[in-house]
Enzyme design. Structure first.
Site, mmCIF file in Angstrom:
data_model
loop_
_atom_site.group_PDB
_atom_site.id
_atom_site.type_symbol
_atom_site.label_atom_id
_atom_site.label_comp_id
_atom_site.label_asym_id
_atom_site.label_seq_id
_atom_site.Cartn_x
_atom_site.Cartn_y
_atom_site.Cartn_z
ATOM 1 N N TYR A 1 50.970 82.972 58.326
ATOM 2 C CA TYR A 1 51.900 83.307 59.413
ATOM 3 C C TYR A 1 52.992 84.387 59.052
ATOM 4 O O TYR A 1 53.590 84.702 60.334
ATOM 5 C CB TYR A 1 52.302 82.051 59.854
ATOM 6 C CG TYR A 1 53.592 81.542 59.353
ATOM 7 C CD1 TYR A 1 54.976 81.457 59.976
ATOM 8 C CD2 TYR A 1 53.603 80.698 57.927
ATOM 9 C CE1 TYR A 1 55.957 81.152 59.200
ATOM 10 C CE2 TYR A 1 54.601 80.536 57.426
ATOM 11 C CZ TYR A 1 55.999 80.506 58.130
ATOM 12 O OH TYR A 1 56.881 79.928 57.167
ATOM 13 N N LYS B 1 45.315 78.657 64.330
ATOM 14 C CA LYS B 1 45.495 78.069 65.602
ATOM 15 C C LYS B 1 44.405 78.377 66.424
ATOM 16 O O LYS B 1 44.130 77.753 67.596
ATOM 17 C CB LYS B 1 46.927 78.460 66.111
ATOM 18 C CG LYS B 1 47.953 77.952 65.207
ATOM 19 C CD LYS B 1 48.473 76.523 65.467
ATOM 20 C CE LYS B 1 49.037 76.420 66.781
ATOM 21 N NZ LYS B 1 49.546 74.653 66.708
ATOM 22 N N HIS C 1 60.767 68.113 67.486
ATOM 23 C CA HIS C 1 59.699 68.649 66.733
ATOM 24 C C HIS C 1 60.188 69.816 65.799
ATOM 25 O O HIS C 1 59.905 69.825 64.472
ATOM 26 C CB HIS C 1 58.434 69.038 67.444
ATOM 27 C CG HIS C 1 57.466 69.921 66.776
ATOM 28 N ND1 HIS C 1 56.522 69.305 65.767
ATOM 29 C CD2 HIS C 1 56.785 71.154 66.861
ATOM 30 C CE1 HIS C 1 55.614 70.397 65.459
ATOM 31 N NE2 HIS C 1 55.981 71.505 66.070
ATOM 32 N N ARG D 1 46.923 73.604 59.051
ATOM 33 C CA ARG D 1 48.495 73.583 58.355
ATOM 34 C C ARG D 1 48.244 74.652 57.472
ATOM 35 O O ARG D 1 49.078 75.327 57.053
ATOM 36 C CB ARG D 1 49.023 72.426 58.387
ATOM 37 C CG ARG D 1 49.299 71.658 59.503
ATOM 38 C CD ARG D 1 50.068 72.343 60.626
ATOM 39 N NE ARG D 1 50.278 71.254 61.484
ATOM 40 C CZ ARG D 1 50.882 71.446 62.760
ATOM 41 N NH1 ARG D 1 51.492 72.709 62.937
ATOM 42 N NH2 ARG D 1 50.988 70.607 63.665
ATOM 43 N N THR E 1 41.335 74.610 71.044
ATOM 44 C CA THR E 1 42.576 73.911 72.014
ATOM 45 C C THR E 1 41.772 73.181 72.974
ATOM 46 O O THR E 1 40.934 73.535 73.719
ATOM 47 C CB THR E 1 43.389 75.018 72.701
ATOM 48 O OG1 THR E 1 43.966 75.791 71.590
ATOM 49 C CG2 THR E 1 44.401 74.212 73.458
ATOM 50 N N ASP F 1 46.505 70.927 70.648
ATOM 51 C CA ASP F 1 46.277 72.308 69.997
ATOM 52 C C ASP F 1 45.970 72.019 68.525
ATOM 53 O O ASP F 1 46.956 71.943 67.813
ATOM 54 C CB ASP F 1 47.518 73.125 70.403
ATOM 55 C CG ASP F 1 47.431 74.505 69.963
ATOM 56 O OD1 ASP F 1 46.227 75.184 70.479
ATOM 57 O OD2 ASP F 1 48.204 75.143 69.508
ATOM 58 N N ASP G 1 50.985 79.430 73.981
ATOM 59 C CA ASP G 1 51.638 78.278 73.335
ATOM 60 C C ASP G 1 52.959 78.302 73.095
ATOM 61 O O ASP G 1 53.650 79.221 72.429
ATOM 62 C CB ASP G 1 50.913 77.699 72.116
ATOM 63 C CG ASP G 1 51.073 76.203 71.623
ATOM 64 O OD1 ASP G 1 51.419 75.434 72.598
ATOM 65 O OD2 ASP G 1 51.000 75.967 70.536
ATOM 66 N N THR H 1 54.490 71.104 70.708
ATOM 67 C CA THR H 1 54.213 69.733 70.047
ATOM 68 C C THR H 1 55.210 68.724 70.852
ATOM 69 O O THR H 1 56.530 69.102 70.963
ATOM 70 C CB THR H 1 54.350 69.655 68.800
ATOM 71 O OG1 THR H 1 53.271 70.495 68.333
ATOM 72 C CG2 THR H 1 53.972 68.267 68.318
ATOM 73 N N ARG I 1 62.267 73.798 55.371
ATOM 74 C CA ARG I 1 63.579 74.535 54.734
ATOM 75 C C ARG I 1 64.479 73.282 54.641
ATOM 76 O O ARG I 1 65.627 73.408 55.380
ATOM 77 C CB ARG I 1 64.063 75.462 55.992
ATOM 78 C CG ARG I 1 63.068 76.534 56.281
ATOM 79 C CD ARG I 1 63.700 77.444 57.251
ATOM 80 N NE ARG I 1 64.037 76.844 58.702
ATOM 81 C CZ ARG I 1 63.153 76.924 59.724
ATOM 82 N NH1 ARG I 1 61.728 76.975 59.485
ATOM 83 N NH2 ARG I 1 63.503 76.069 60.626
ATOM 84 N N GLN J 1 47.531 78.116 58.363
ATOM 85 C CA GLN J 1 48.776 78.878 58.973
ATOM 86 C C GLN J 1 49.917 79.057 57.902
ATOM 87 O O GLN J 1 50.295 80.079 58.201
ATOM 88 C CB GLN J 1 49.129 77.656 59.840
ATOM 89 C CG GLN J 1 50.399 78.110 60.971
ATOM 90 C CD GLN J 1 50.755 76.959 62.004
ATOM 91 O OE1 GLN J 1 50.069 76.086 62.035
ATOM 92 N NE2 GLN J 1 51.678 77.173 62.831
ATOM 93 N N GLU K 1 48.346 68.471 67.702
ATOM 94 C CA GLU K 1 49.551 68.833 68.559
ATOM 95 C C GLU K 1 49.457 68.312 69.647
ATOM 96 O O GLU K 1 48.592 68.785 70.587
ATOM 97 C CB GLU K 1 49.930 70.351 68.482
ATOM 98 C CG GLU K 1 50.354 70.834 66.904
ATOM 99 C CD GLU K 1 50.861 72.168 67.038
ATOM 100 O OE1 GLU K 1 50.778 72.847 68.239
ATOM 101 O OE2 GLU K 1 51.401 72.506 65.885
ATOM 102 N N GLU L 1 50.275 67.671 73.238
ATOM 103 C CA GLU L 1 50.976 68.784 74.200
ATOM 104 C C GLU L 1 50.673 68.430 75.693
ATOM 105 O O GLU L 1 49.895 67.576 75.880
ATOM 106 C CB GLU L 1 50.772 70.221 73.779
ATOM 107 C CG GLU L 1 51.020 70.590 72.320
ATOM 108 C CD GLU L 1 51.011 72.094 72.337
ATOM 109 O OE1 GLU L 1 51.342 72.958 73.239
ATOM 110 O OE2 GLU L 1 50.754 72.785 71.156
ATOM 111 N N GLU M 1 54.156 65.887 61.081
ATOM 112 C CA GLU M 1 55.526 65.178 60.987
ATOM 113 C C GLU M 1 55.531 63.698 60.616
ATOM 114 O O GLU M 1 56.318 63.066 60.055
ATOM 115 C CB GLU M 1 56.337 65.270 62.614
ATOM 116 C CG GLU M 1 56.432 66.629 62.837
ATOM 117 C CD GLU M 1 56.794 66.620 64.431
ATOM 118 O OE1 GLU M 1 57.853 66.320 64.904
ATOM 119 O OE2 GLU M 1 55.786 66.702 65.227
#
Length: 457
Positions: free
Chosen positions: A280, A289, A168, A273, A293, A269, A161, A390, A177, A276, A235, A237, A404
């Protein structure tokens, strides 16, 4: 939910399967491939077909048709309007040399045959459904979609992936951030970021998605807890399906993309969250994840999408030679052919469209992703699947994830059945898409649909 660009078998009368409207997105200009079975328990494989191969996918889940039917009796099909053509049976009836590729319970033999065979088989199939002389042979081998079960169309080898949408990536950077000088990580404009996923949990459209469990820890929690994810996300995709393999130690160049990639499909996918976010660092996504899928039951061959090819967005940073797709980089007259695709995606939750991500905005192309994932000498296998990452556009209504769309839960998404921050149990997510086709037509992509069920389901 019914695709806004395609009607379901229940919406349209099922008369003559050859009597298609001029604008049908699944007309002879499309002809996507899938694998189906008939609902009778004693359904026999197509003539010449061996039984299902080990690992040929999960138990059948409903696609556009019934969920009943035997696992045995899987056969390669080609979609024409609201019908599916038993491709192997037609090839056998007409004495075609392609029967060995089509009279199979999976697409893998056709995928492995290579580009020349792909083009030859497509030409034969187009003739079989358009030339009147073939109709009496073909007609009884066209089955209404409402009467078949659709299966995972190929045996998935490896799954990778990517993270190829600048919109995105910038949204995610701004969410997590917010004080960073640049919302992109320093490497983002220099290589297509990706990770190796779990091929064994790739499932066909229509398969229920069990809410995953795992460790999660909010920033204010004193310690992690274990339980069902409370931030289950999607997601939107596009998945690319590898046909012809490559040798280990030999990278695949940009210009070889169409020699190795058979076609594409919509892909969801699913993402936990909260799981993750806690797991991660430092090695990337894992349990957040790997639980599911979803892919479409229909693989659209690249040859059906010639009219949808577009140039990718302008490159803002110089690229290393193996990724450089600038016009002057190829050394050939006219430079690289465009490797982007103009795919118009819609995301619906419980039948309500919440986003329309444009695939044409993806910064990194599928050709660059293939070149990068083999740059170290890693080999390709027939049935490899890689996701675009995504798909999100520049507008808020073009974002391809709830992360998002709700800005990580800050701004609930208004739905007719109540607001959402992330997915609730019983929510059903449907991805649909179309692409420009020849002479003003549309090429429909098979939908991807999945319903969230609780862990005790």
């Amino acid at each position: 939910m019914p695709d806004q660009h395609e009607q379901t078998p229940l919406d349209r009368p099922q008369g003559d399967p050859f009597d298609l409207s001029a604008g049908d997105p699944f007309g002879p200009h499309n002809l996507p491939y899938g694998v189906f079975s008939l609902p009778t328990p004693d359904a026999d494989p197509a003539p010449g077909a061996p039984g299902p191969s080990p690992g040929s996918g999960p138990s059948p889940a409903p696609g556009s048709g019934s969920s009943s039917g035997a696992v045995d009796g899987r056969r390669v099909g080609v979609r024409l309007g609201d019908h599916v053509l038993d491709a192997g049976a037609v090839a056998a009836a007409l004495g075609s040399p392609y029967v060995s590729l089509l009279a199979r319970p999976t697409l893998n033999p056709l995928l492995a045959a290579g580009r020349t065979a792909w083009s030859d088989v497509r030409r034969a199939l187009t003739a079989w459904v358009t030339v009147p002389a073939y109709r009496e042979t073909v007609r009884p081998l066209l089955h209404p979609l409402s009467e078949v079960t659709l299966h995972l169309p190929f045996d998935v080898a490896d799954y990778v992936d990517f993270y190829a949408s600048e919109h995105h990536a910038r949204n995610v950077g701004q969410i997590f951030r917010p004080d960073a000088e640049d919302s992109l990580t320093p490497n983002w404009k220099h290589l297509p970021i990706g990770y190796h996923g779990r091929s064994g949990t790739v499932v066909v459209s229509g398969t229920d998605i069990v809410r995953p469990q795992g460790q999660r820890k909010a920033p204010t929690d004193p310690a992690p807890v274990f339980g069902p994810s409370v931030k289950l996300d999607i997601e939107a995709e596009v998945g690319f399906v590898v046909g012809a393999p490559s040798e280990r130690g030999t990278p695949v160049g940009l210009g070889e993309f169409r020699e190795h990639v058979f076609g594409l499909c919509l892909l969801n996918d699913w993402s936990a969250r909260d799981v993750q976010a806690w797991e991660y660092v430092p090695l990337g996504p894992f349990l957040g994840k790997s639980f599911a899928t979803s892919v479409s039951a229909w693989i659209t061959p690249l040859d059906a999408l010639e009219g949808a090819r577009v140039s990718p967005p302008e490159r803002t940073h110089p690229l290393l030679p193996y990724l450089d797709d600038s016009p002057e980089a190829s050394g050939e007259p006219g430079g690289h052919e465009p490797d982007g695709y103009d795919l118009r995606i819609s995301v619906a939750i419980n039948g309500q469209v919440v986003s329309e991500p444009p695939f044409a905005t993806m910064y990194w192309t599928a050709a660059q992703q293939l070149a990068h994932m083999t740059a170290n000498g890693a080999s390709l296998r027939t049935g490899d699947l890689y996701g675009s990452g995504t798909v999100s556009g520049p507008r808020p209504d073009q974002r391809g994830s709830l992360l998002e769309l709700t800005w990580n839960g800050r701004d609930p998404l208004p739905l007719d059945d109540g607001p959402r921050t992330f997915l609730a149990d019983k929510d059903e997510v449907t991805l649909t898409a179309w692409a420009p086709g020849p002479d003003g037509t549309r090429v429909g992509l098979g939908e991807v649909r999945g319903r969230v069920v609780g862990g005790d389901a």
